[in-house]
Design a protein around this motif. Structure first.
Motif, PDB file in Angstrom:
ATOM      1  N   GLU A 143     -95.730 -57.564 -11.120  1.00  0.00           N
ATOM      2  CA  GLU A 143     -96.615 -56.533 -10.565  1.00  0.00           C
ATOM      3  C   GLU A 143     -95.820 -55.274 -10.217  1.00  0.00           C
ATOM      4  OE1 GLU A 143     -99.728 -55.934  -6.805  1.00  0.00           O
ATOM      5  OE2 GLU A 143     -98.748 -57.852  -7.159  1.00  0.00           O
ATOM      6  N   ASP A 144     -94.597 -55.457  -9.666  1.00  0.00           N
ATOM      7  CA  ASP A 144     -93.757 -54.317  -9.319  1.00  0.00           C
ATOM      8  C   ASP A 144     -93.320 -53.550 -10.573  1.00  0.00           C
ATOM      9  OD1 ASP A 144     -91.893 -52.960  -7.223  1.00  0.00           O
ATOM     10  OD2 ASP A 144     -90.557 -53.526  -8.859  1.00  0.00           O
ATOM     11  N   GLN A 167     -94.974 -53.319 -13.397  1.00  0.00           N
ATOM     12  CA  GLN A 167     -96.138 -52.567 -13.887  1.00  0.00           C
ATOM     13  C   GLN A 167     -96.390 -51.330 -13.035  1.00  0.00           C
ATOM     14  OE1 GLN A 167     -97.713 -52.915 -16.601  1.00  0.00           O
ATOM     15  NE2 GLN A 167     -99.275 -51.377 -16.231  1.00  0.00           N
ATOM     16  N   CYS A 168     -96.187 -51.458 -11.704  1.00  0.00           N
ATOM     17  CA  CYS A 168     -96.385 -50.317 -10.799  1.00  0.00           C
ATOM     18  C   CYS A 168     -95.436 -49.177 -11.180  1.00  0.00           C
ATOM     19  CB  CYS A 168     -96.172 -50.757  -9.364  1.00  0.00           C
ATOM     20  SG  CYS A 168     -96.242 -49.421  -8.156  1.00  0.00           S
ATOM     21  N   THR A 194     -96.344 -47.349 -14.477  1.00  0.00           N
ATOM     22  CA  THR A 194     -97.508 -46.453 -14.382  1.00  0.00           C
ATOM     23  C   THR A 194     -97.283 -45.313 -13.411  1.00  0.00           C
ATOM     24  OG1 THR A 194     -98.486 -47.937 -12.727  1.00  0.00           O
ATOM     25  CG2 THR A 194     -99.115 -48.256 -15.039  1.00  0.00           C
ATOM     26  N   GLY A 199     -96.284 -45.442 -10.125  1.00  0.00           N
ATOM     27  CA  GLY A 199     -96.655 -45.683  -8.740  1.00  0.00           C
ATOM     28  C   GLY A 199     -95.460 -45.658  -7.802  1.00  0.00           C
ATOM     29  N   ALA A 216     -92.941 -47.520  -5.395  1.00  0.00           N
ATOM     30  CA  ALA A 216     -92.374 -48.861  -5.283  1.00  0.00           C
ATOM     31  C   ALA A 216     -91.299 -48.850  -4.209  1.00  0.00           C
ATOM     32  CB  ALA A 216     -91.789 -49.314  -6.622  1.00  0.00           C
TER      33      ALA A 216
END
Length: 883
Positions: free
Chosen positions: A576-577, A579-580, A583, A585, A587
């Motif tokens: 999940e990290d 993918q963040c 994109t 995001g 972190a």
């Protein structure tokens, strides 16, 4: 077909009668609806009045018998209400909401709610009247959208009479009588419509059909046809105008035919396009045959005009046409190439004229095309020769040469190439480029050269070396392009040669530095990585690959291979990290474990820094580290085990705690020494790189080195803060009376330079007092809170800081207030955690340890700390200590 145009698809002789019938039916329907509503209103008014009169009489009679105490006669009076037409429910209800009398004996004595639920359900219309306050007069209401009346009659002794009347029967009687009359009127109206339709057909539509047939024949090209209509009405007038138009068109057609014959014998091609996609041809003259086409190829065949335009000219032509369509002028010239039927190309001069509609939009495009191939080829030859000369003599920083495709000899060279290779022009022109190319590079160059001669490519680029006249190697990048004649044969080769020797040496030096950096990372087991959201490129160091248990000698691991090395319980969190970050995001720091199935389990801490590039209109970049913290985690686990043992063995607590503190002190020293030593090495080597090789690095390389040094400094600050946090945890707190006002003034004075630099206003709102505290611990608390207040209010127009205190029963409360950026209170508990940050390091530098130090020191001194804030409205930090 659009719904607004479907009537136009129906013939008038059918559409008009149909519309008349629809109109008649609509009028009848509206009249019927009006009559039904009027009947409903009349019947409703009559029945309401009749019910109200009957209830008024029954009110007097029931009240009279109630006064005499004659309940039997009351029952009879209520039962007699059944004789009222349509009355189907009647209830005499007492004050306690029980039925005293009803049309059914079974209801007497029952609660009214139970009776109404049985006969009408919980939504019975009488239910609301039964629960309402008792009115002073009779209430008669009609239920919405229903032929039903309900009535409420107030009686003596807080009694009430409830009735329900159905008026469906009198309403139906009135509707039946009215419907018969409406049917008769409708039949009369329909008969009148039919008669009118027949009359229209005889007087109008038959003649209109004759006119339409004549116009159809004219439209098909038979201009000798005439309508033959007589009279003074509109159809006769239209027929007369159509006859005159046919005569004029016939004369004009003869003139156009003569002009077309003249045009087809000229070298000009006249063409007309429609303004739609692909520019389909509406008309083209027979003179298009000079390029091997017949008009039918473009009018009815598979070809569209845009398919004939040379691919290199399509964009230019489209851009120019778009500009002319939008801005004018409506007459302009263009030059471009079109393909002949035999595959060859010709240059044409296109003289175009635009016709616009009433809205100013281009409707028709007409043009006259003239073949200018001969003139254009002469111009291009002159331009090519001039461009070659210009490039040779105006670009002295780039080596340039013209070589022969037959014997690899240079035909022309410029001064820069002579300078690069160290030969005079005369010597260089006597040599071939193959003689000056070392083995290895020569084979690669010849292979690309042979592909070019074979027609497999139009040119090639490569990095290669030349042997300088003094024997040294010159690293270059070359670009070779073929110059062809009209038949496609290679006439000569045009080459550019750029000397990249200095850059190659700098890249070699950078590679050596990279090896040293990888060695430093290996010493501290600290892997590094960098990612770009826009290009989705990821770079990782060899040590990072080692940290997850893979061999760095192979290729970079895929996402699946990387995640396979992560502990199953941590794998979803890491995925999940990842993918963040991909994109763009935010972190934060991440701690996870490796999979024990692939070897001993290791603990890893991932740090990340997000570099925004919004001002450049690009996605963010990320840089970060992956540190093996297995030993630290093991030490922490060991400390936890020691603490558990200390709780169980009270008698040994003091000795074991002392031993643990000694081990922690030694560990802290080891961490400080082992981490700072390689960091000093990284910092020193990076400084040497700038000093020794700075002139060989480009701007991006210098920025990379600068970021490395900033990262080293940040990690050094982090180690210092961690040691400070460790010391505040370990040291003994000495509680003694501390005068707070002098301590505050002393710390404020230590920030004197920062306060003057920011132009901040600092206000002390506290009186002298003392508290039993640890002086050094309290100094740490105040230093961090005041420093944070200055840091986070530096962007304010007028930074203000207030330090105050107040007394409450048994305790003292101190506060530090600023008017800075503030924070969202939902992150209140998070800000006092170690390494927890709410702002990016680019905006407000720091390690995220300061408030954790504050919280730990206040806790150890027996106090409490909390904060209040709003985004953009500053923050206030409170300290509470017992007196």
């Amino acid at each position: 077909m659009s719904w607004t145009r479907w009537p136009l698809a129906i013939a008038g002789r059918w559409l008009v009668p149909l519309l008349m019938i629809v109109f008649a039916l609509a009028v009848m329907s509206m009249h019927y609806q009006h009559q039904m509503r009027q009947i409903d209103q009349d019947v409703s008014a009559q029945e309401s009045q009749r019910l109200r009169e009957r209830l008024s009489i029954e009110q007097a009679r029931i009240d009279e018998q109630a006064g005499l105490g004659n309940s039997l006669l009351q029952h009879r009076l209520v039962g007699g209400l059944a004789l009222h037409q349509g009355l189907n429910q009647a209830y005499l209800v007492g004050p306690e909401k029980r039925v005293l009398s009803s049309l059914s004996r079974l209801d007497i004595g029952q609660p009214l709610s139970a009776v109404l639920s049985r006969v009408g359900g919980a939504s019975s219309p009488l239910q609301a009247l039964a629960m309402a306050p008792l009115p002073s007069a009779i209430v008669v209401q009609r239920l919405a959208q229903q032929p039903v009346f309900v009535g409420l009659v107030p009686l003596q002794g807080n009694q009430r009479l409830l009735v329900q009347v159905d008026m469906s029967y009198p309403l139906a009687l009135r509707r039946v009588s009215e419907q018969a009359e409406l049917v008769r009127e409708g039949l009369v109206l329909l008969v009148a419509v039919v008669l009118l339709a027949v009359l229209l057909h005889l007087l109008w539509f038959r003649r209109a059909k004759s006119l339409a047939l004549a116009l159809t024949a004219m439209g098909a090209g038979n201009l000798s046809v005439r309508t033959g209509l007589i009279g003074r009405d509109e159809l006769a007038h239209i027929g007369e105008v159509a006859d005159r138009m046919a005569e004029q068109l016939q004369a004009g057609q003869d003139r156009i035919r003569r002009m077309s014959d003249i045009l087809n014998r000229s070298p000009l091609v006249v063409i007309e396009w429609r303004n739609t996609e692909g520019w389909p041809v509406r008309y083209v003259s027979d003179s298009v045959s000079q390029w091997g086409y017949v008009p039918a190829d473009l009018l009815n065949g598979p070809l569209q005009y845009i398919d004939l335009i040379h691919p290199d000219d399509v964009q230019q032509v489209s851009d120019e046409v778009t500009r002319y369509f939008a801005q004018g002028p409506d007459e302009y010239r263009q030059e471009y190439r079109i393909r002949k039927a035999d595959g060859g190309w010709v240059w044409i001069e296109d003289r175009t004229s635009l016709t616009r509609d009433e809205r100013g939009e281009v409707d028709t495009i007409s043009g006259i095309l003239l073949d200018t191939t001969v003139q254009k080829e002469a111009q291009l030859a002159q331009r090519e020769q001039a461009e070659q000369l210009r490039m040779f003599y105006e670009l002295p920083f780039l080596g340039m040469a013209i070589s022969s495709p037959l014997d690899k000899r240079w035909l022309q060279v410029n001064d820069r190439l002579c300078e690069i290779l160290g030969y005079p022009r005369e010597e260089l022109l006597d040599m071939s480029w193959a003689q000056m190319t070392p083995p290895g590079d020569l084979e690669r160059n010849v292979a690309l050269f042979d592909e070019l001669l074979a027609g497999l490519s139009s040119g090639y680029q490569m990095a290669k070396r030349f042997v300088h006249k003094d024997g040294r190697m010159v690293h270059t990048e070359i670009d070779v392009r073929a110059v062809r004649d009209r038949d496609g044969h290679i006439r000569q080769l045009f080459s550019t040669i750029q000397d990249v020797t200095v850059r190659t040496q700098a890249e070699a030096a950078l590679k050596d530095y990279k090896e040293m950096l990888e060695q430093a990372e290996a010493l501290v087991q600290l892997g590094s990585w960098a990612g770009d959201v826009e290009s989705q490129q990821l770079t990782i160091s060899a040590q990072l690959v080692r940290n997850i248990g893979l061999d760095p000698a192979g290729r970079m691991p895929s996402d699946a291979e990387y995640l396979a090395r992560i502990h199953p319980d941590d794998r979803a969190m890491v995925a999940e990290d990842m993918q963040c970050i991909r994109t763009g995001g935010d972190a934060g720091e991440l701690v996870f474990r490796t999979d024990p199935a692939h070897g001993p389990m290791r603990w890893l801490r991932r740090t990340v820094r997000r570099i925004s590039r919004e001002t450049e209109g690009r996605g963010p970049r990320y840089i970060g580290t992956l540190l093996d913290i297995t030993e630290a985690v093991a030490a922490e686990a060991q400390l936890k085990r020691l603490n558990q043992e200390l709780e169980e063995r009270v008698t040994e607590r003091t000795a074991q705690l002392s031993q643990a503190n000694m081990e922690l002190e030694a560990f802290s020293y080891t961490v400080s020494h082992d981490l700072k030593a390689p960091l000093r090495g990284i910092d020193g080597y990076s400084q040497l790189l700038v000093e020794e090789y700075g002139d060989r690095l480009d701007d991006e390389g210098l920025r990379f080195v600068e970021r490395i040094r900033k990262g080293v400094q940040q990690m050094s600050d982090l180690i210092v803060d961690l040691l400070a946090y460790s010391r505040i945890e370990r040291r003994d707190m000495v509680h003694e009376p501390v005068a707070l006002l002098p301590l505050v003034e002393q710390i404020v004075d230590s920030y004197h330079a920062d306060i003057e630099k920011q132009g901040a206003e600092v206000r002390l709102a506290m009186e002298p007092f003392t508290l039993p505290l640890d002086r050094e611990g309290m100094a740490v608390v105040l230093r961090n809170l005041i420093g944070n207040a200055l840091k986070f209010s530096q962007g304010s127009a007028s930074p203000r800081i207030e330090i105050g205190a107040r007394h409450e029963t048994g305790r003292r409360i101190l506060w530090v207030r600023d008017n800075g950026v503030g924070f969202d209170l939902k992150y209140h508990d998070r800000i006092f955690g170690i390494f927890q940050r709410l702002h990016r390091a680019e905006e407000f530098p720091g390690t995220g340890v300061g408030l954790a130090l504050v919280a730990k020191a206040v806790q150890r001194m027996g106090g409490r700390v909390w904060a209040e804030s709003q985004l953009g409205a500053g923050a206030t930090f409170y300290l509470e200590f017992p007196e």
